[in-house]
Every structure is written in structure tokens, then in C-alpha cells.
Design a protein around this motif. Structure first.
Motif, PDB file in Angstrom:
ATOM      1  N   SER A  37      23.710  18.968   3.144  1.00  0.00           N
ATOM      2  CA  SER A  37      24.942  18.515   2.488  1.00  0.00           C
ATOM      3  C   SER A  37      25.572  19.664   1.703  1.00  0.00           C
ATOM      4  CB  SER A  37      24.621  17.359   1.539  1.00  0.00           C
ATOM      5  OG  SER A  37      23.756  17.799   0.496  1.00  0.00           O
ATOM      6  N   THR A  38      26.816  19.462   1.336  1.00  0.00           N
ATOM      7  CA  THR A  38      27.522  20.491   0.567  1.00  0.00           C
ATOM      8  C   THR A  38      26.825  20.734  -0.760  1.00  0.00           C
ATOM      9  OG1 THR A  38      29.606  19.815   1.584  1.00  0.00           O
ATOM     10  CG2 THR A  38      29.738  21.144  -0.424  1.00  0.00           C
ATOM     11  N   THR A  39      26.324  19.703  -1.370  1.00  0.00           N
ATOM     12  CA  THR A  39      25.631  19.842  -2.652  1.00  0.00           C
ATOM     13  C   THR A  39      24.363  20.669  -2.496  1.00  0.00           C
ATOM     14  OG1 THR A  39      26.462  17.675  -3.336  1.00  0.00           O
ATOM     15  CG2 THR A  39      24.620  18.601  -4.589  1.00  0.00           C
ATOM     16  N   ALA A  40      23.632  20.433  -1.410  1.00  0.00           N
ATOM     17  CA  ALA A  40      22.395  21.188  -1.185  1.00  0.00           C
ATOM     18  C   ALA A  40      22.702  22.651  -0.883  1.00  0.00           C
ATOM     19  CB  ALA A  40      21.604  20.561  -0.039  1.00  0.00           C
ATOM     20  N   ILE A  41      23.748  22.904  -0.105  1.00  0.00           N
ATOM     21  CA  ILE A  41      24.109  24.283   0.242  1.00  0.00           C
ATOM     22  C   ILE A  41      24.495  25.070  -1.000  1.00  0.00           C
ATOM     23  CG2 ILE A  41      25.822  25.684   1.466  1.00  0.00           C
ATOM     24  CD1 ILE A  41      25.821  23.585   3.659  1.00  0.00           C
ATOM     25  N   GLU A  42      25.115  24.410  -1.957  1.00  0.00           N
ATOM     26  CA  GLU A  42      25.536  25.092  -3.175  1.00  0.00           C
ATOM     27  C   GLU A  42      24.349  25.577  -3.998  1.00  0.00           C
ATOM     28  OE1 GLU A  42      28.008  22.306  -5.136  1.00  0.00           O
ATOM     29  OE2 GLU A  42      29.784  22.730  -3.909  1.00  0.00           O
ATOM     30  N   ARG A  43      23.155  25.047  -3.729  1.00  0.00           N
ATOM     31  CA  ARG A  43      21.965  25.466  -4.469  1.00  0.00           C
ATOM     32  C   ARG A  43      21.333  26.722  -3.868  1.00  0.00           C
ATOM     33  NH1 ARG A  43      17.567  21.453  -6.146  1.00  0.00           N
ATOM     34  NH2 ARG A  43      17.293  23.177  -7.616  1.00  0.00           N
ATOM     35  N   ARG A  44      21.896  27.219  -2.751  1.00  0.00           N
ATOM     36  CA  ARG A  44      21.388  28.446  -2.159  1.00  0.00           C
ATOM     37  C   ARG A  44      22.067  29.641  -2.815  1.00  0.00           C
ATOM     38  NH1 ARG A  44      22.179  26.594   3.985  1.00  0.00           N
ATOM     39  NH2 ARG A  44      23.882  28.085   3.792  1.00  0.00           N
ATOM     40  N   ALA A  45      21.307  30.731  -2.908  1.00  0.00           N
ATOM     41  CA  ALA A  45      21.847  31.986  -3.440  1.00  0.00           C
ATOM     42  C   ALA A  45      21.549  33.104  -2.450  1.00  0.00           C
ATOM     43  CB  ALA A  45      21.232  32.310  -4.803  1.00  0.00           C
ATOM     44  N   GLY A  46      22.487  34.004  -2.281  1.00  0.00           N
ATOM     45  CA  GLY A  46      22.322  35.093  -1.323  1.00  0.00           C
ATOM     46  C   GLY A  46      22.103  36.428  -1.992  1.00  0.00           C
ATOM     47  N   ILE A  47      21.216  37.215  -1.430  1.00  0.00           N
ATOM     48  CA  ILE A  47      20.982  38.591  -1.884  1.00  0.00           C
ATOM     49  C   ILE A  47      21.691  39.506  -0.893  1.00  0.00           C
ATOM     50  CG2 ILE A  47      19.278  40.419  -2.222  1.00  0.00           C
ATOM     51  CD1 ILE A  47      18.339  36.771  -2.636  1.00  0.00           C
ATOM     52  N   ARG A  48      22.665  40.248  -1.380  1.00  0.00           N
ATOM     53  CA  ARG A  48      23.530  41.031  -0.513  1.00  0.00           C
ATOM     54  C   ARG A  48      23.064  42.488  -0.416  1.00  0.00           C
ATOM     55  NH1 ARG A  48      28.121  38.269   0.808  1.00  0.00           N
ATOM     56  NH2 ARG A  48      28.496  36.362  -0.386  1.00  0.00           N
ATOM     57  N   ALA A  49      23.331  43.090   0.746  1.00  0.00           N
ATOM     58  CA  ALA A  49      22.969  44.493   0.966  1.00  0.00           C
ATOM     59  C   ALA A  49      23.933  45.404   0.223  1.00  0.00           C
ATOM     60  CB  ALA A  49      23.001  44.810   2.461  1.00  0.00           C
ATOM     61  N   LYS A  50      23.421  46.518  -0.253  1.00  0.00           N
ATOM     62  CA  LYS A  50      24.238  47.526  -0.918  1.00  0.00           C
ATOM     63  C   LYS A  50      24.505  48.734  -0.032  1.00  0.00           C
ATOM     64  CE  LYS A  50      23.161  46.484  -5.736  1.00  0.00           C
ATOM     65  NZ  LYS A  50      22.708  47.033  -7.047  1.00  0.00           N
ATOM     66  N   HIS A  51      23.924  48.744   1.163  1.00  0.00           N
ATOM     67  CA  HIS A  51      24.106  49.870   2.071  1.00  0.00           C
ATOM     68  C   HIS A  51      24.447  49.344   3.464  1.00  0.00           C
ATOM     69  CE1 HIS A  51      22.342  52.497  -0.983  1.00  0.00           C
ATOM     70  NE2 HIS A  51      21.379  51.602  -1.116  1.00  0.00           N
ATOM     71  N   THR A  52      25.020  50.216   4.265  1.00  0.00           N
ATOM     72  CA  THR A  52      25.380  49.887   5.634  1.00  0.00           C
ATOM     73  C   THR A  52      24.480  50.661   6.586  1.00  0.00           C
ATOM     74  OG1 THR A  52      27.693  49.497   5.031  1.00  0.00           O
ATOM     75  CG2 THR A  52      27.216  49.914   7.360  1.00  0.00           C
ATOM     76  N   GLY A  53      23.948  49.979   7.590  1.00  0.00           N
ATOM     77  CA  GLY A  53      23.079  50.637   8.563  1.00  0.00           C
ATOM     78  C   GLY A  53      22.155  49.633   9.226  1.00  0.00           C
ATOM     79  N   TYR A  54      21.113  50.164   9.843  1.00  0.00           N
ATOM     80  CA  TYR A  54      20.133  49.339  10.550  1.00  0.00           C
ATOM     81  C   TYR A  54      18.931  49.068   9.650  1.00  0.00           C
ATOM     82  CZ  TYR A  54      22.735  50.435  14.800  1.00  0.00           C
ATOM     83  OH  TYR A  54      23.715  50.565  15.743  1.00  0.00           O
ATOM     84  N   ILE A  55      18.450  47.840   9.699  1.00  0.00           N
ATOM     85  CA  ILE A  55      17.236  47.515   8.957  1.00  0.00           C
ATOM     86  C   ILE A  55      16.063  48.147   9.691  1.00  0.00           C
ATOM     87  CG2 ILE A  55      15.720  45.662   8.177  1.00  0.00           C
ATOM     88  CD1 ILE A  55      18.122  43.868   7.938  1.00  0.00           C
TER      89      ILE A  55
END
Length: 467
Positions: free
Chosen positions: A217-235
Motif C-alpha cells: 500500500s501507499t502507506t507501507a511504501i512511505e515507510r521505506r527509505a533509500g540509500i543513494r549512490a554518490k558516485h557513477t560507475g559499475y558496482i
């Protein structure tokens, strides 16, 4: 941090400067040590052996000068030969194979030996003094240091002979394919069945938080948090232990958005965490540090990259401009060996738990079908247009089937063989077409039977192929 250190260690192994630099520093220290021993009269025993005694300062100086001059010349030639070989291999086999030649330890040690011998001679020769050269100081010839210099020359000659043999053997296509195949087999052995914590049964999907379910649900999705990359390239590498540790300390459930080998850009969400309100800045930093991002893919954790290298060589060999099916056959042999090894292993669940059995990481699912499609599926369009490679393609599929114990995996191979048959039916003509279709039909008939292994072993004459 550990991921970055592992990536740094991998980069040093692939660099062309690290080993020669270490050897050059070692040569400087060796020269200083030998001269110190000579200055403290540690070489008086050499006076009793005339054939070891460099009697005159001029002779010792001339000897070391010749050694130094010749070694720097040979080092330049060695470097030129290596670069020429790298350029040839890169153009012939593919640019992604460049790192395989750069990481060759034999080339690194060869260059380091010549540079080290040059630096050693340069340092020792400046310590030689002739009579009357300096007021109040006697003549000085570092006898032991000169002897060590001669021994280094002998080692350099041996290394040069090795190098002359080594370069042609390393750029031989079979040697190139063998190194990639060995790396693939080793990576399979290391990666499976261990992967990010303890495995949970796939039937434990009910333990997945509602926020990570497709019908969230939209309410459940709002409880997720994302950790974003600070660099561009291949993992290039993911520190699995760091992910589990950070998730456990913060009582989080993580869902990986990427896997090793994927390309990310700055701002991409590397991993999602639930519940988001429990994600603190310290945990974000730790999770972001678990991903090592670089400018190119590597084989450290990326099985797909190693498979792609074999596919690339085979695809180039089967191109109309090259038309070398036997090189493609070698790639198929190694690809079949690797996937046969994989077929005997249990692939890990995408649900990973900590030591307490709590779900901590939801990873990308690894499937046998995915690896088969990555290797055989990518090569099918090329091998289906060549009778020689087509037969070996089917033989490799049969070889993998001999290692399969699950009916679902045999069905995957049968589907791949059926798709290949359809491609060959449209790409080949005449007797070539009939030969490949007959092999495909024989393989499909065998795989359709419960005793497919016995049938395949009875057909070993065609299954193994001919050299």
C-alpha cells in the motif's frame, strides 16, 4: 570501508606499477645493505677467492655501469613488447580483456627485475672510490655489492628468457580462454552456496515486510527509505558482511536494488531500508560504504562478467570477418564446464538472515535459467549459423545436463536446445542444417526421458565431440 579496501587490493593486483615499484624499493634497500656490509669489512673472506675479487675500482665501476645501462635498455624493450602484446590482444579478443593482461604477474615481475637491477647498479656504482679521489680517504670497492650485482644480472637473464617464452604463450587464444574459465570456476566455488548471511527457505516469503511486497500500500511504501549512490560507475564489489551487520545493528530489513556488475549513477538508490524511521545517518554511511563503485566491471563478484568475456571471444570468433569456429568451441567447452559445476550446486535464496535467524537482506534472485541464458542464450544466435560451433553448442548443453539432478533444470536446458534448433533451422542450409538438427533432435529426445543421463552417456561419442 572494507569493500573499498578490497577494490584497492584488486586494483593494485591489476596495476602495472605496483610490483615494479616494490621491487625497485627493495633494490635500493638491498644496495644500501650490501654497501654497509662492505664498509664494515664483512667481505674479507672474499680476498681468499681471487675469482670473486673485483680488484680495481675502475673495473668495478665499468662493470656496474655496463649492467645499469643494459638493464634500462632491456626494461624499455620489455615494456614496448608488453604494450604491443596488450594492444594486439585487446584488438583481437576484445577491450574488456585488457585487465587480464595488465594483471599478469609474470609481466610485472619481469619489468620490476630489470628496473631493480638498474637502480641497484646505479646506487652501488656511486659508492666506488679510486685512490686519491677524495682527500684523506682510501680507495673503496664494495666487493660484496658488486658480486650481488652480478647475481642480479644472472637473474635478469633468466627472467628475460622466461619473458620471451611467456608473452607468446599468454596471448595464445587457448591460454586466454583458460584463464577466464579458471577464474569463472573459482568464483563459482567461492560464491556458492554461501551468499550474504544465512539462507532462508523460499517459502518464508511471508517474512518479507509489507513495504517490499508487490501489492504494498501507499502507506507501507512511505515507510521505506533509500540509500543513494554518490558516485557513477559499475558496482565492483558489495561487502555482504557489512550489510548484514548494519541491518542488524539498526534492526532494518534491506532490499538490494543492484548487484555486482550493474551500472549506477549518482543519485541511484543502491538499497532500500525498512522501517525508514530507524535509518540513521551512521547506518546510511555504513551501507553506502558497503558498495565499491568503479569505472569498469571486474570479476571479483560478478559471474556474469566472466561469462560475458567468454561469450565476447566466441562471438568475435564466429563473426564473418574472423570465421574461427574452433576458438568458439574452446569458449563453449569452458562455458559448459563452468555451468556443469554450477548445475551441481544449490543456488542461494534471495532472502538472507543474520545469525539470529532474522530476515535482514532481500537480494536479487539468482537462477539457473538466468546463468544459462547469459551464456548459451547469448551465444545461440552466433553458433546457430555455423555447423561446427552448432554441434559443440549442443554437446556443451548435453554435458551440463549430465550434471543436473533437478527436473526443472533439465527442462531449462531442453528449452534452450529447442530454441537453438529453431535458430539453426533458419540460419543453416543443406547438409550443415541436417547435421545440426539431427544432433538437436537426439539431445531433445534424451532430455525428454527420465533416464536422460544414461541416454546421454550412451551417446558420449557425439556428446564429447571431436577435437
Amino acid at each position: 570501508m572494507r569493500a573499498r579496501l578490497l577494490r584497492l587490493a584488486h586494483q593494485l593486483r591489476e596495476s602495472y606499477w605496483f610490483v615494479p615499484t616494490v621491487m625497485a624499493v627493495g633494490a635500493l634497500l638491498l644496495a644500501a645493505g650490501m654497501v654497509w656490509l662492505d664498509s664494515h669489512h664483512a667481505t674479507q673472506w672474499m680476498d681468499r677467492l681471487p675469482w670473486l675479487y673485483a680488484a680495481r675500482p675502475d673495473g668495478a665501476r665499468s662493470l656496474l655501469s655496463s649492467i645499469g645501462g643494459s638493464m634500462i635498455g632491456v626494461a624499455g624493450t620489455t615494456f614496448s613488447v608488453t604494450i604491443a602484446a596488450v594492444v594486439y590482444a585487446s584488438g583481437q579478443y576484445g577491450p574488456r580483456l585488457l585487465s587480464n593482461f595488465m594483471s599478469d604477474r609474470g609481466n610485472q615481475v619481469t619489468l620490476g627485475t630489470f628496473i631493480a637491477t638498474f637502480l641497484y647498479s646505479l646506487v652501488v656504482v656511486r659508492t666506488i672510490r679510486s685512490p686519491g679521489e677524495a682527500a684523506g680517504e682510501a680507495a673503496f670497492v664494495p666487493q660484496l655489492a658488486v658480486l650481488v650485482g652480478v647475481l642480479l644480472v644472472l637473474c635478469s637473464i633468466a627472467v628475460l628468457i622466461y619473458f620471451i617464452h611467456h608473452v607468446p604463450s599468454r596471448i595464445h587464444i587457448n591460454s586466454v580462454i583458460e584463464r577466464i574459465g579458471d577464474s569463472l570456476l573459482k568464483e563459482i566455488d567461492e560464491r556458492f552456496p554461501v551468499f550474504v548471511g544465512k539462507a532462508l527457505d523460499q517459502r518464508d516469503d511471508d517474512r518479507i515486510p509489507d513495504a517490499f511486497r508487490p501489492d504494498a500500500s501507499t502507506t507501507a511504501i512511505e515507510r521505506r527509505a533509500g540509500i543513494r549512490a554518490k558516485h557513477t560507475g559499475y558496482i565492483q564489489l558489495i561487502d555482504e558482511d557489512a550489510l548484514i551487520c548494519a541491518a542488524r545493528e539498526s534492526k532494518l530489513v534491506l532490499r538490494l536494488q543492484y548487484q555486482s556488475g550493474d551500472f549506477v549513477h549518482r543519485g541511484s538508490i543502491l538499497v532500500e531500508a525498512w522501517p525508514g524511521d530507524a535509518l540513521e545517518d551512521e547506518a546510511q554511511t555504513a551501507l553506502r560504504a558497503a558498495f565499491a563503485i568503479g569505472s569498469r566491471r571486474t570479476g571479483m563478484q560478478d559471474l556474469r562478467f566472466l561469462i560475458d568475456e567468454l561469450v565476447e571471444i566466441a562471438a568475435r570468433a564466429l563473426s564473418p570477418g574472423v570465421n574461427d569456429p574452433f576458438t568458439a568451441n574452446s569458449c563453449l567447452d569452458w562455458l559448459g564446464a563452468a555451468l556443469s559445476d554450477l548445475a551441481r550446486r544449490d543456488l542461494p535464496s534471495r532472502l538472507r538472515a543474520d545469525d539470529d535467524g532474522e530476515l535482514r537482506v532481500i537480494a536479487h534472485p539468482l537462477t539457473f535459467a538466468g546463468f544459462i541464458d547469459r551464456g548459451f542464450g547469448a551465444l545461440a544466435q552466433y553458433a546457430s549459423a555455423d555447423m561446427i560451433a552448432g554441434k559443440r553448442f549442443l554437446a556443451a548443453l548435453g554435458d551440463v545436463a549430465l550434471s543436473c539432478g533437478a527436473a526443472s533444470r533439465v527442462a531449462i536446458l531442453a528449452k534452450q536446445a529447442s530454441q537453438f534448433r529453431d535458430l539453426a533451422d533458419g540460419a543453416l542450409k543443406g547438409s550443415n542444417r541436417d547435421a545440426v538438427l539431427d544432433r538437436a533432435d537426439e539431445l531433445l529426445r534424451a532430455l525428454a526421458q527420465p533416464d536422460y543421463r544414461r541416454r546421454l552417456r550412451d551417446s558420449q561419442a557425439w556428446l564429447g565431440g571431436t577435437a
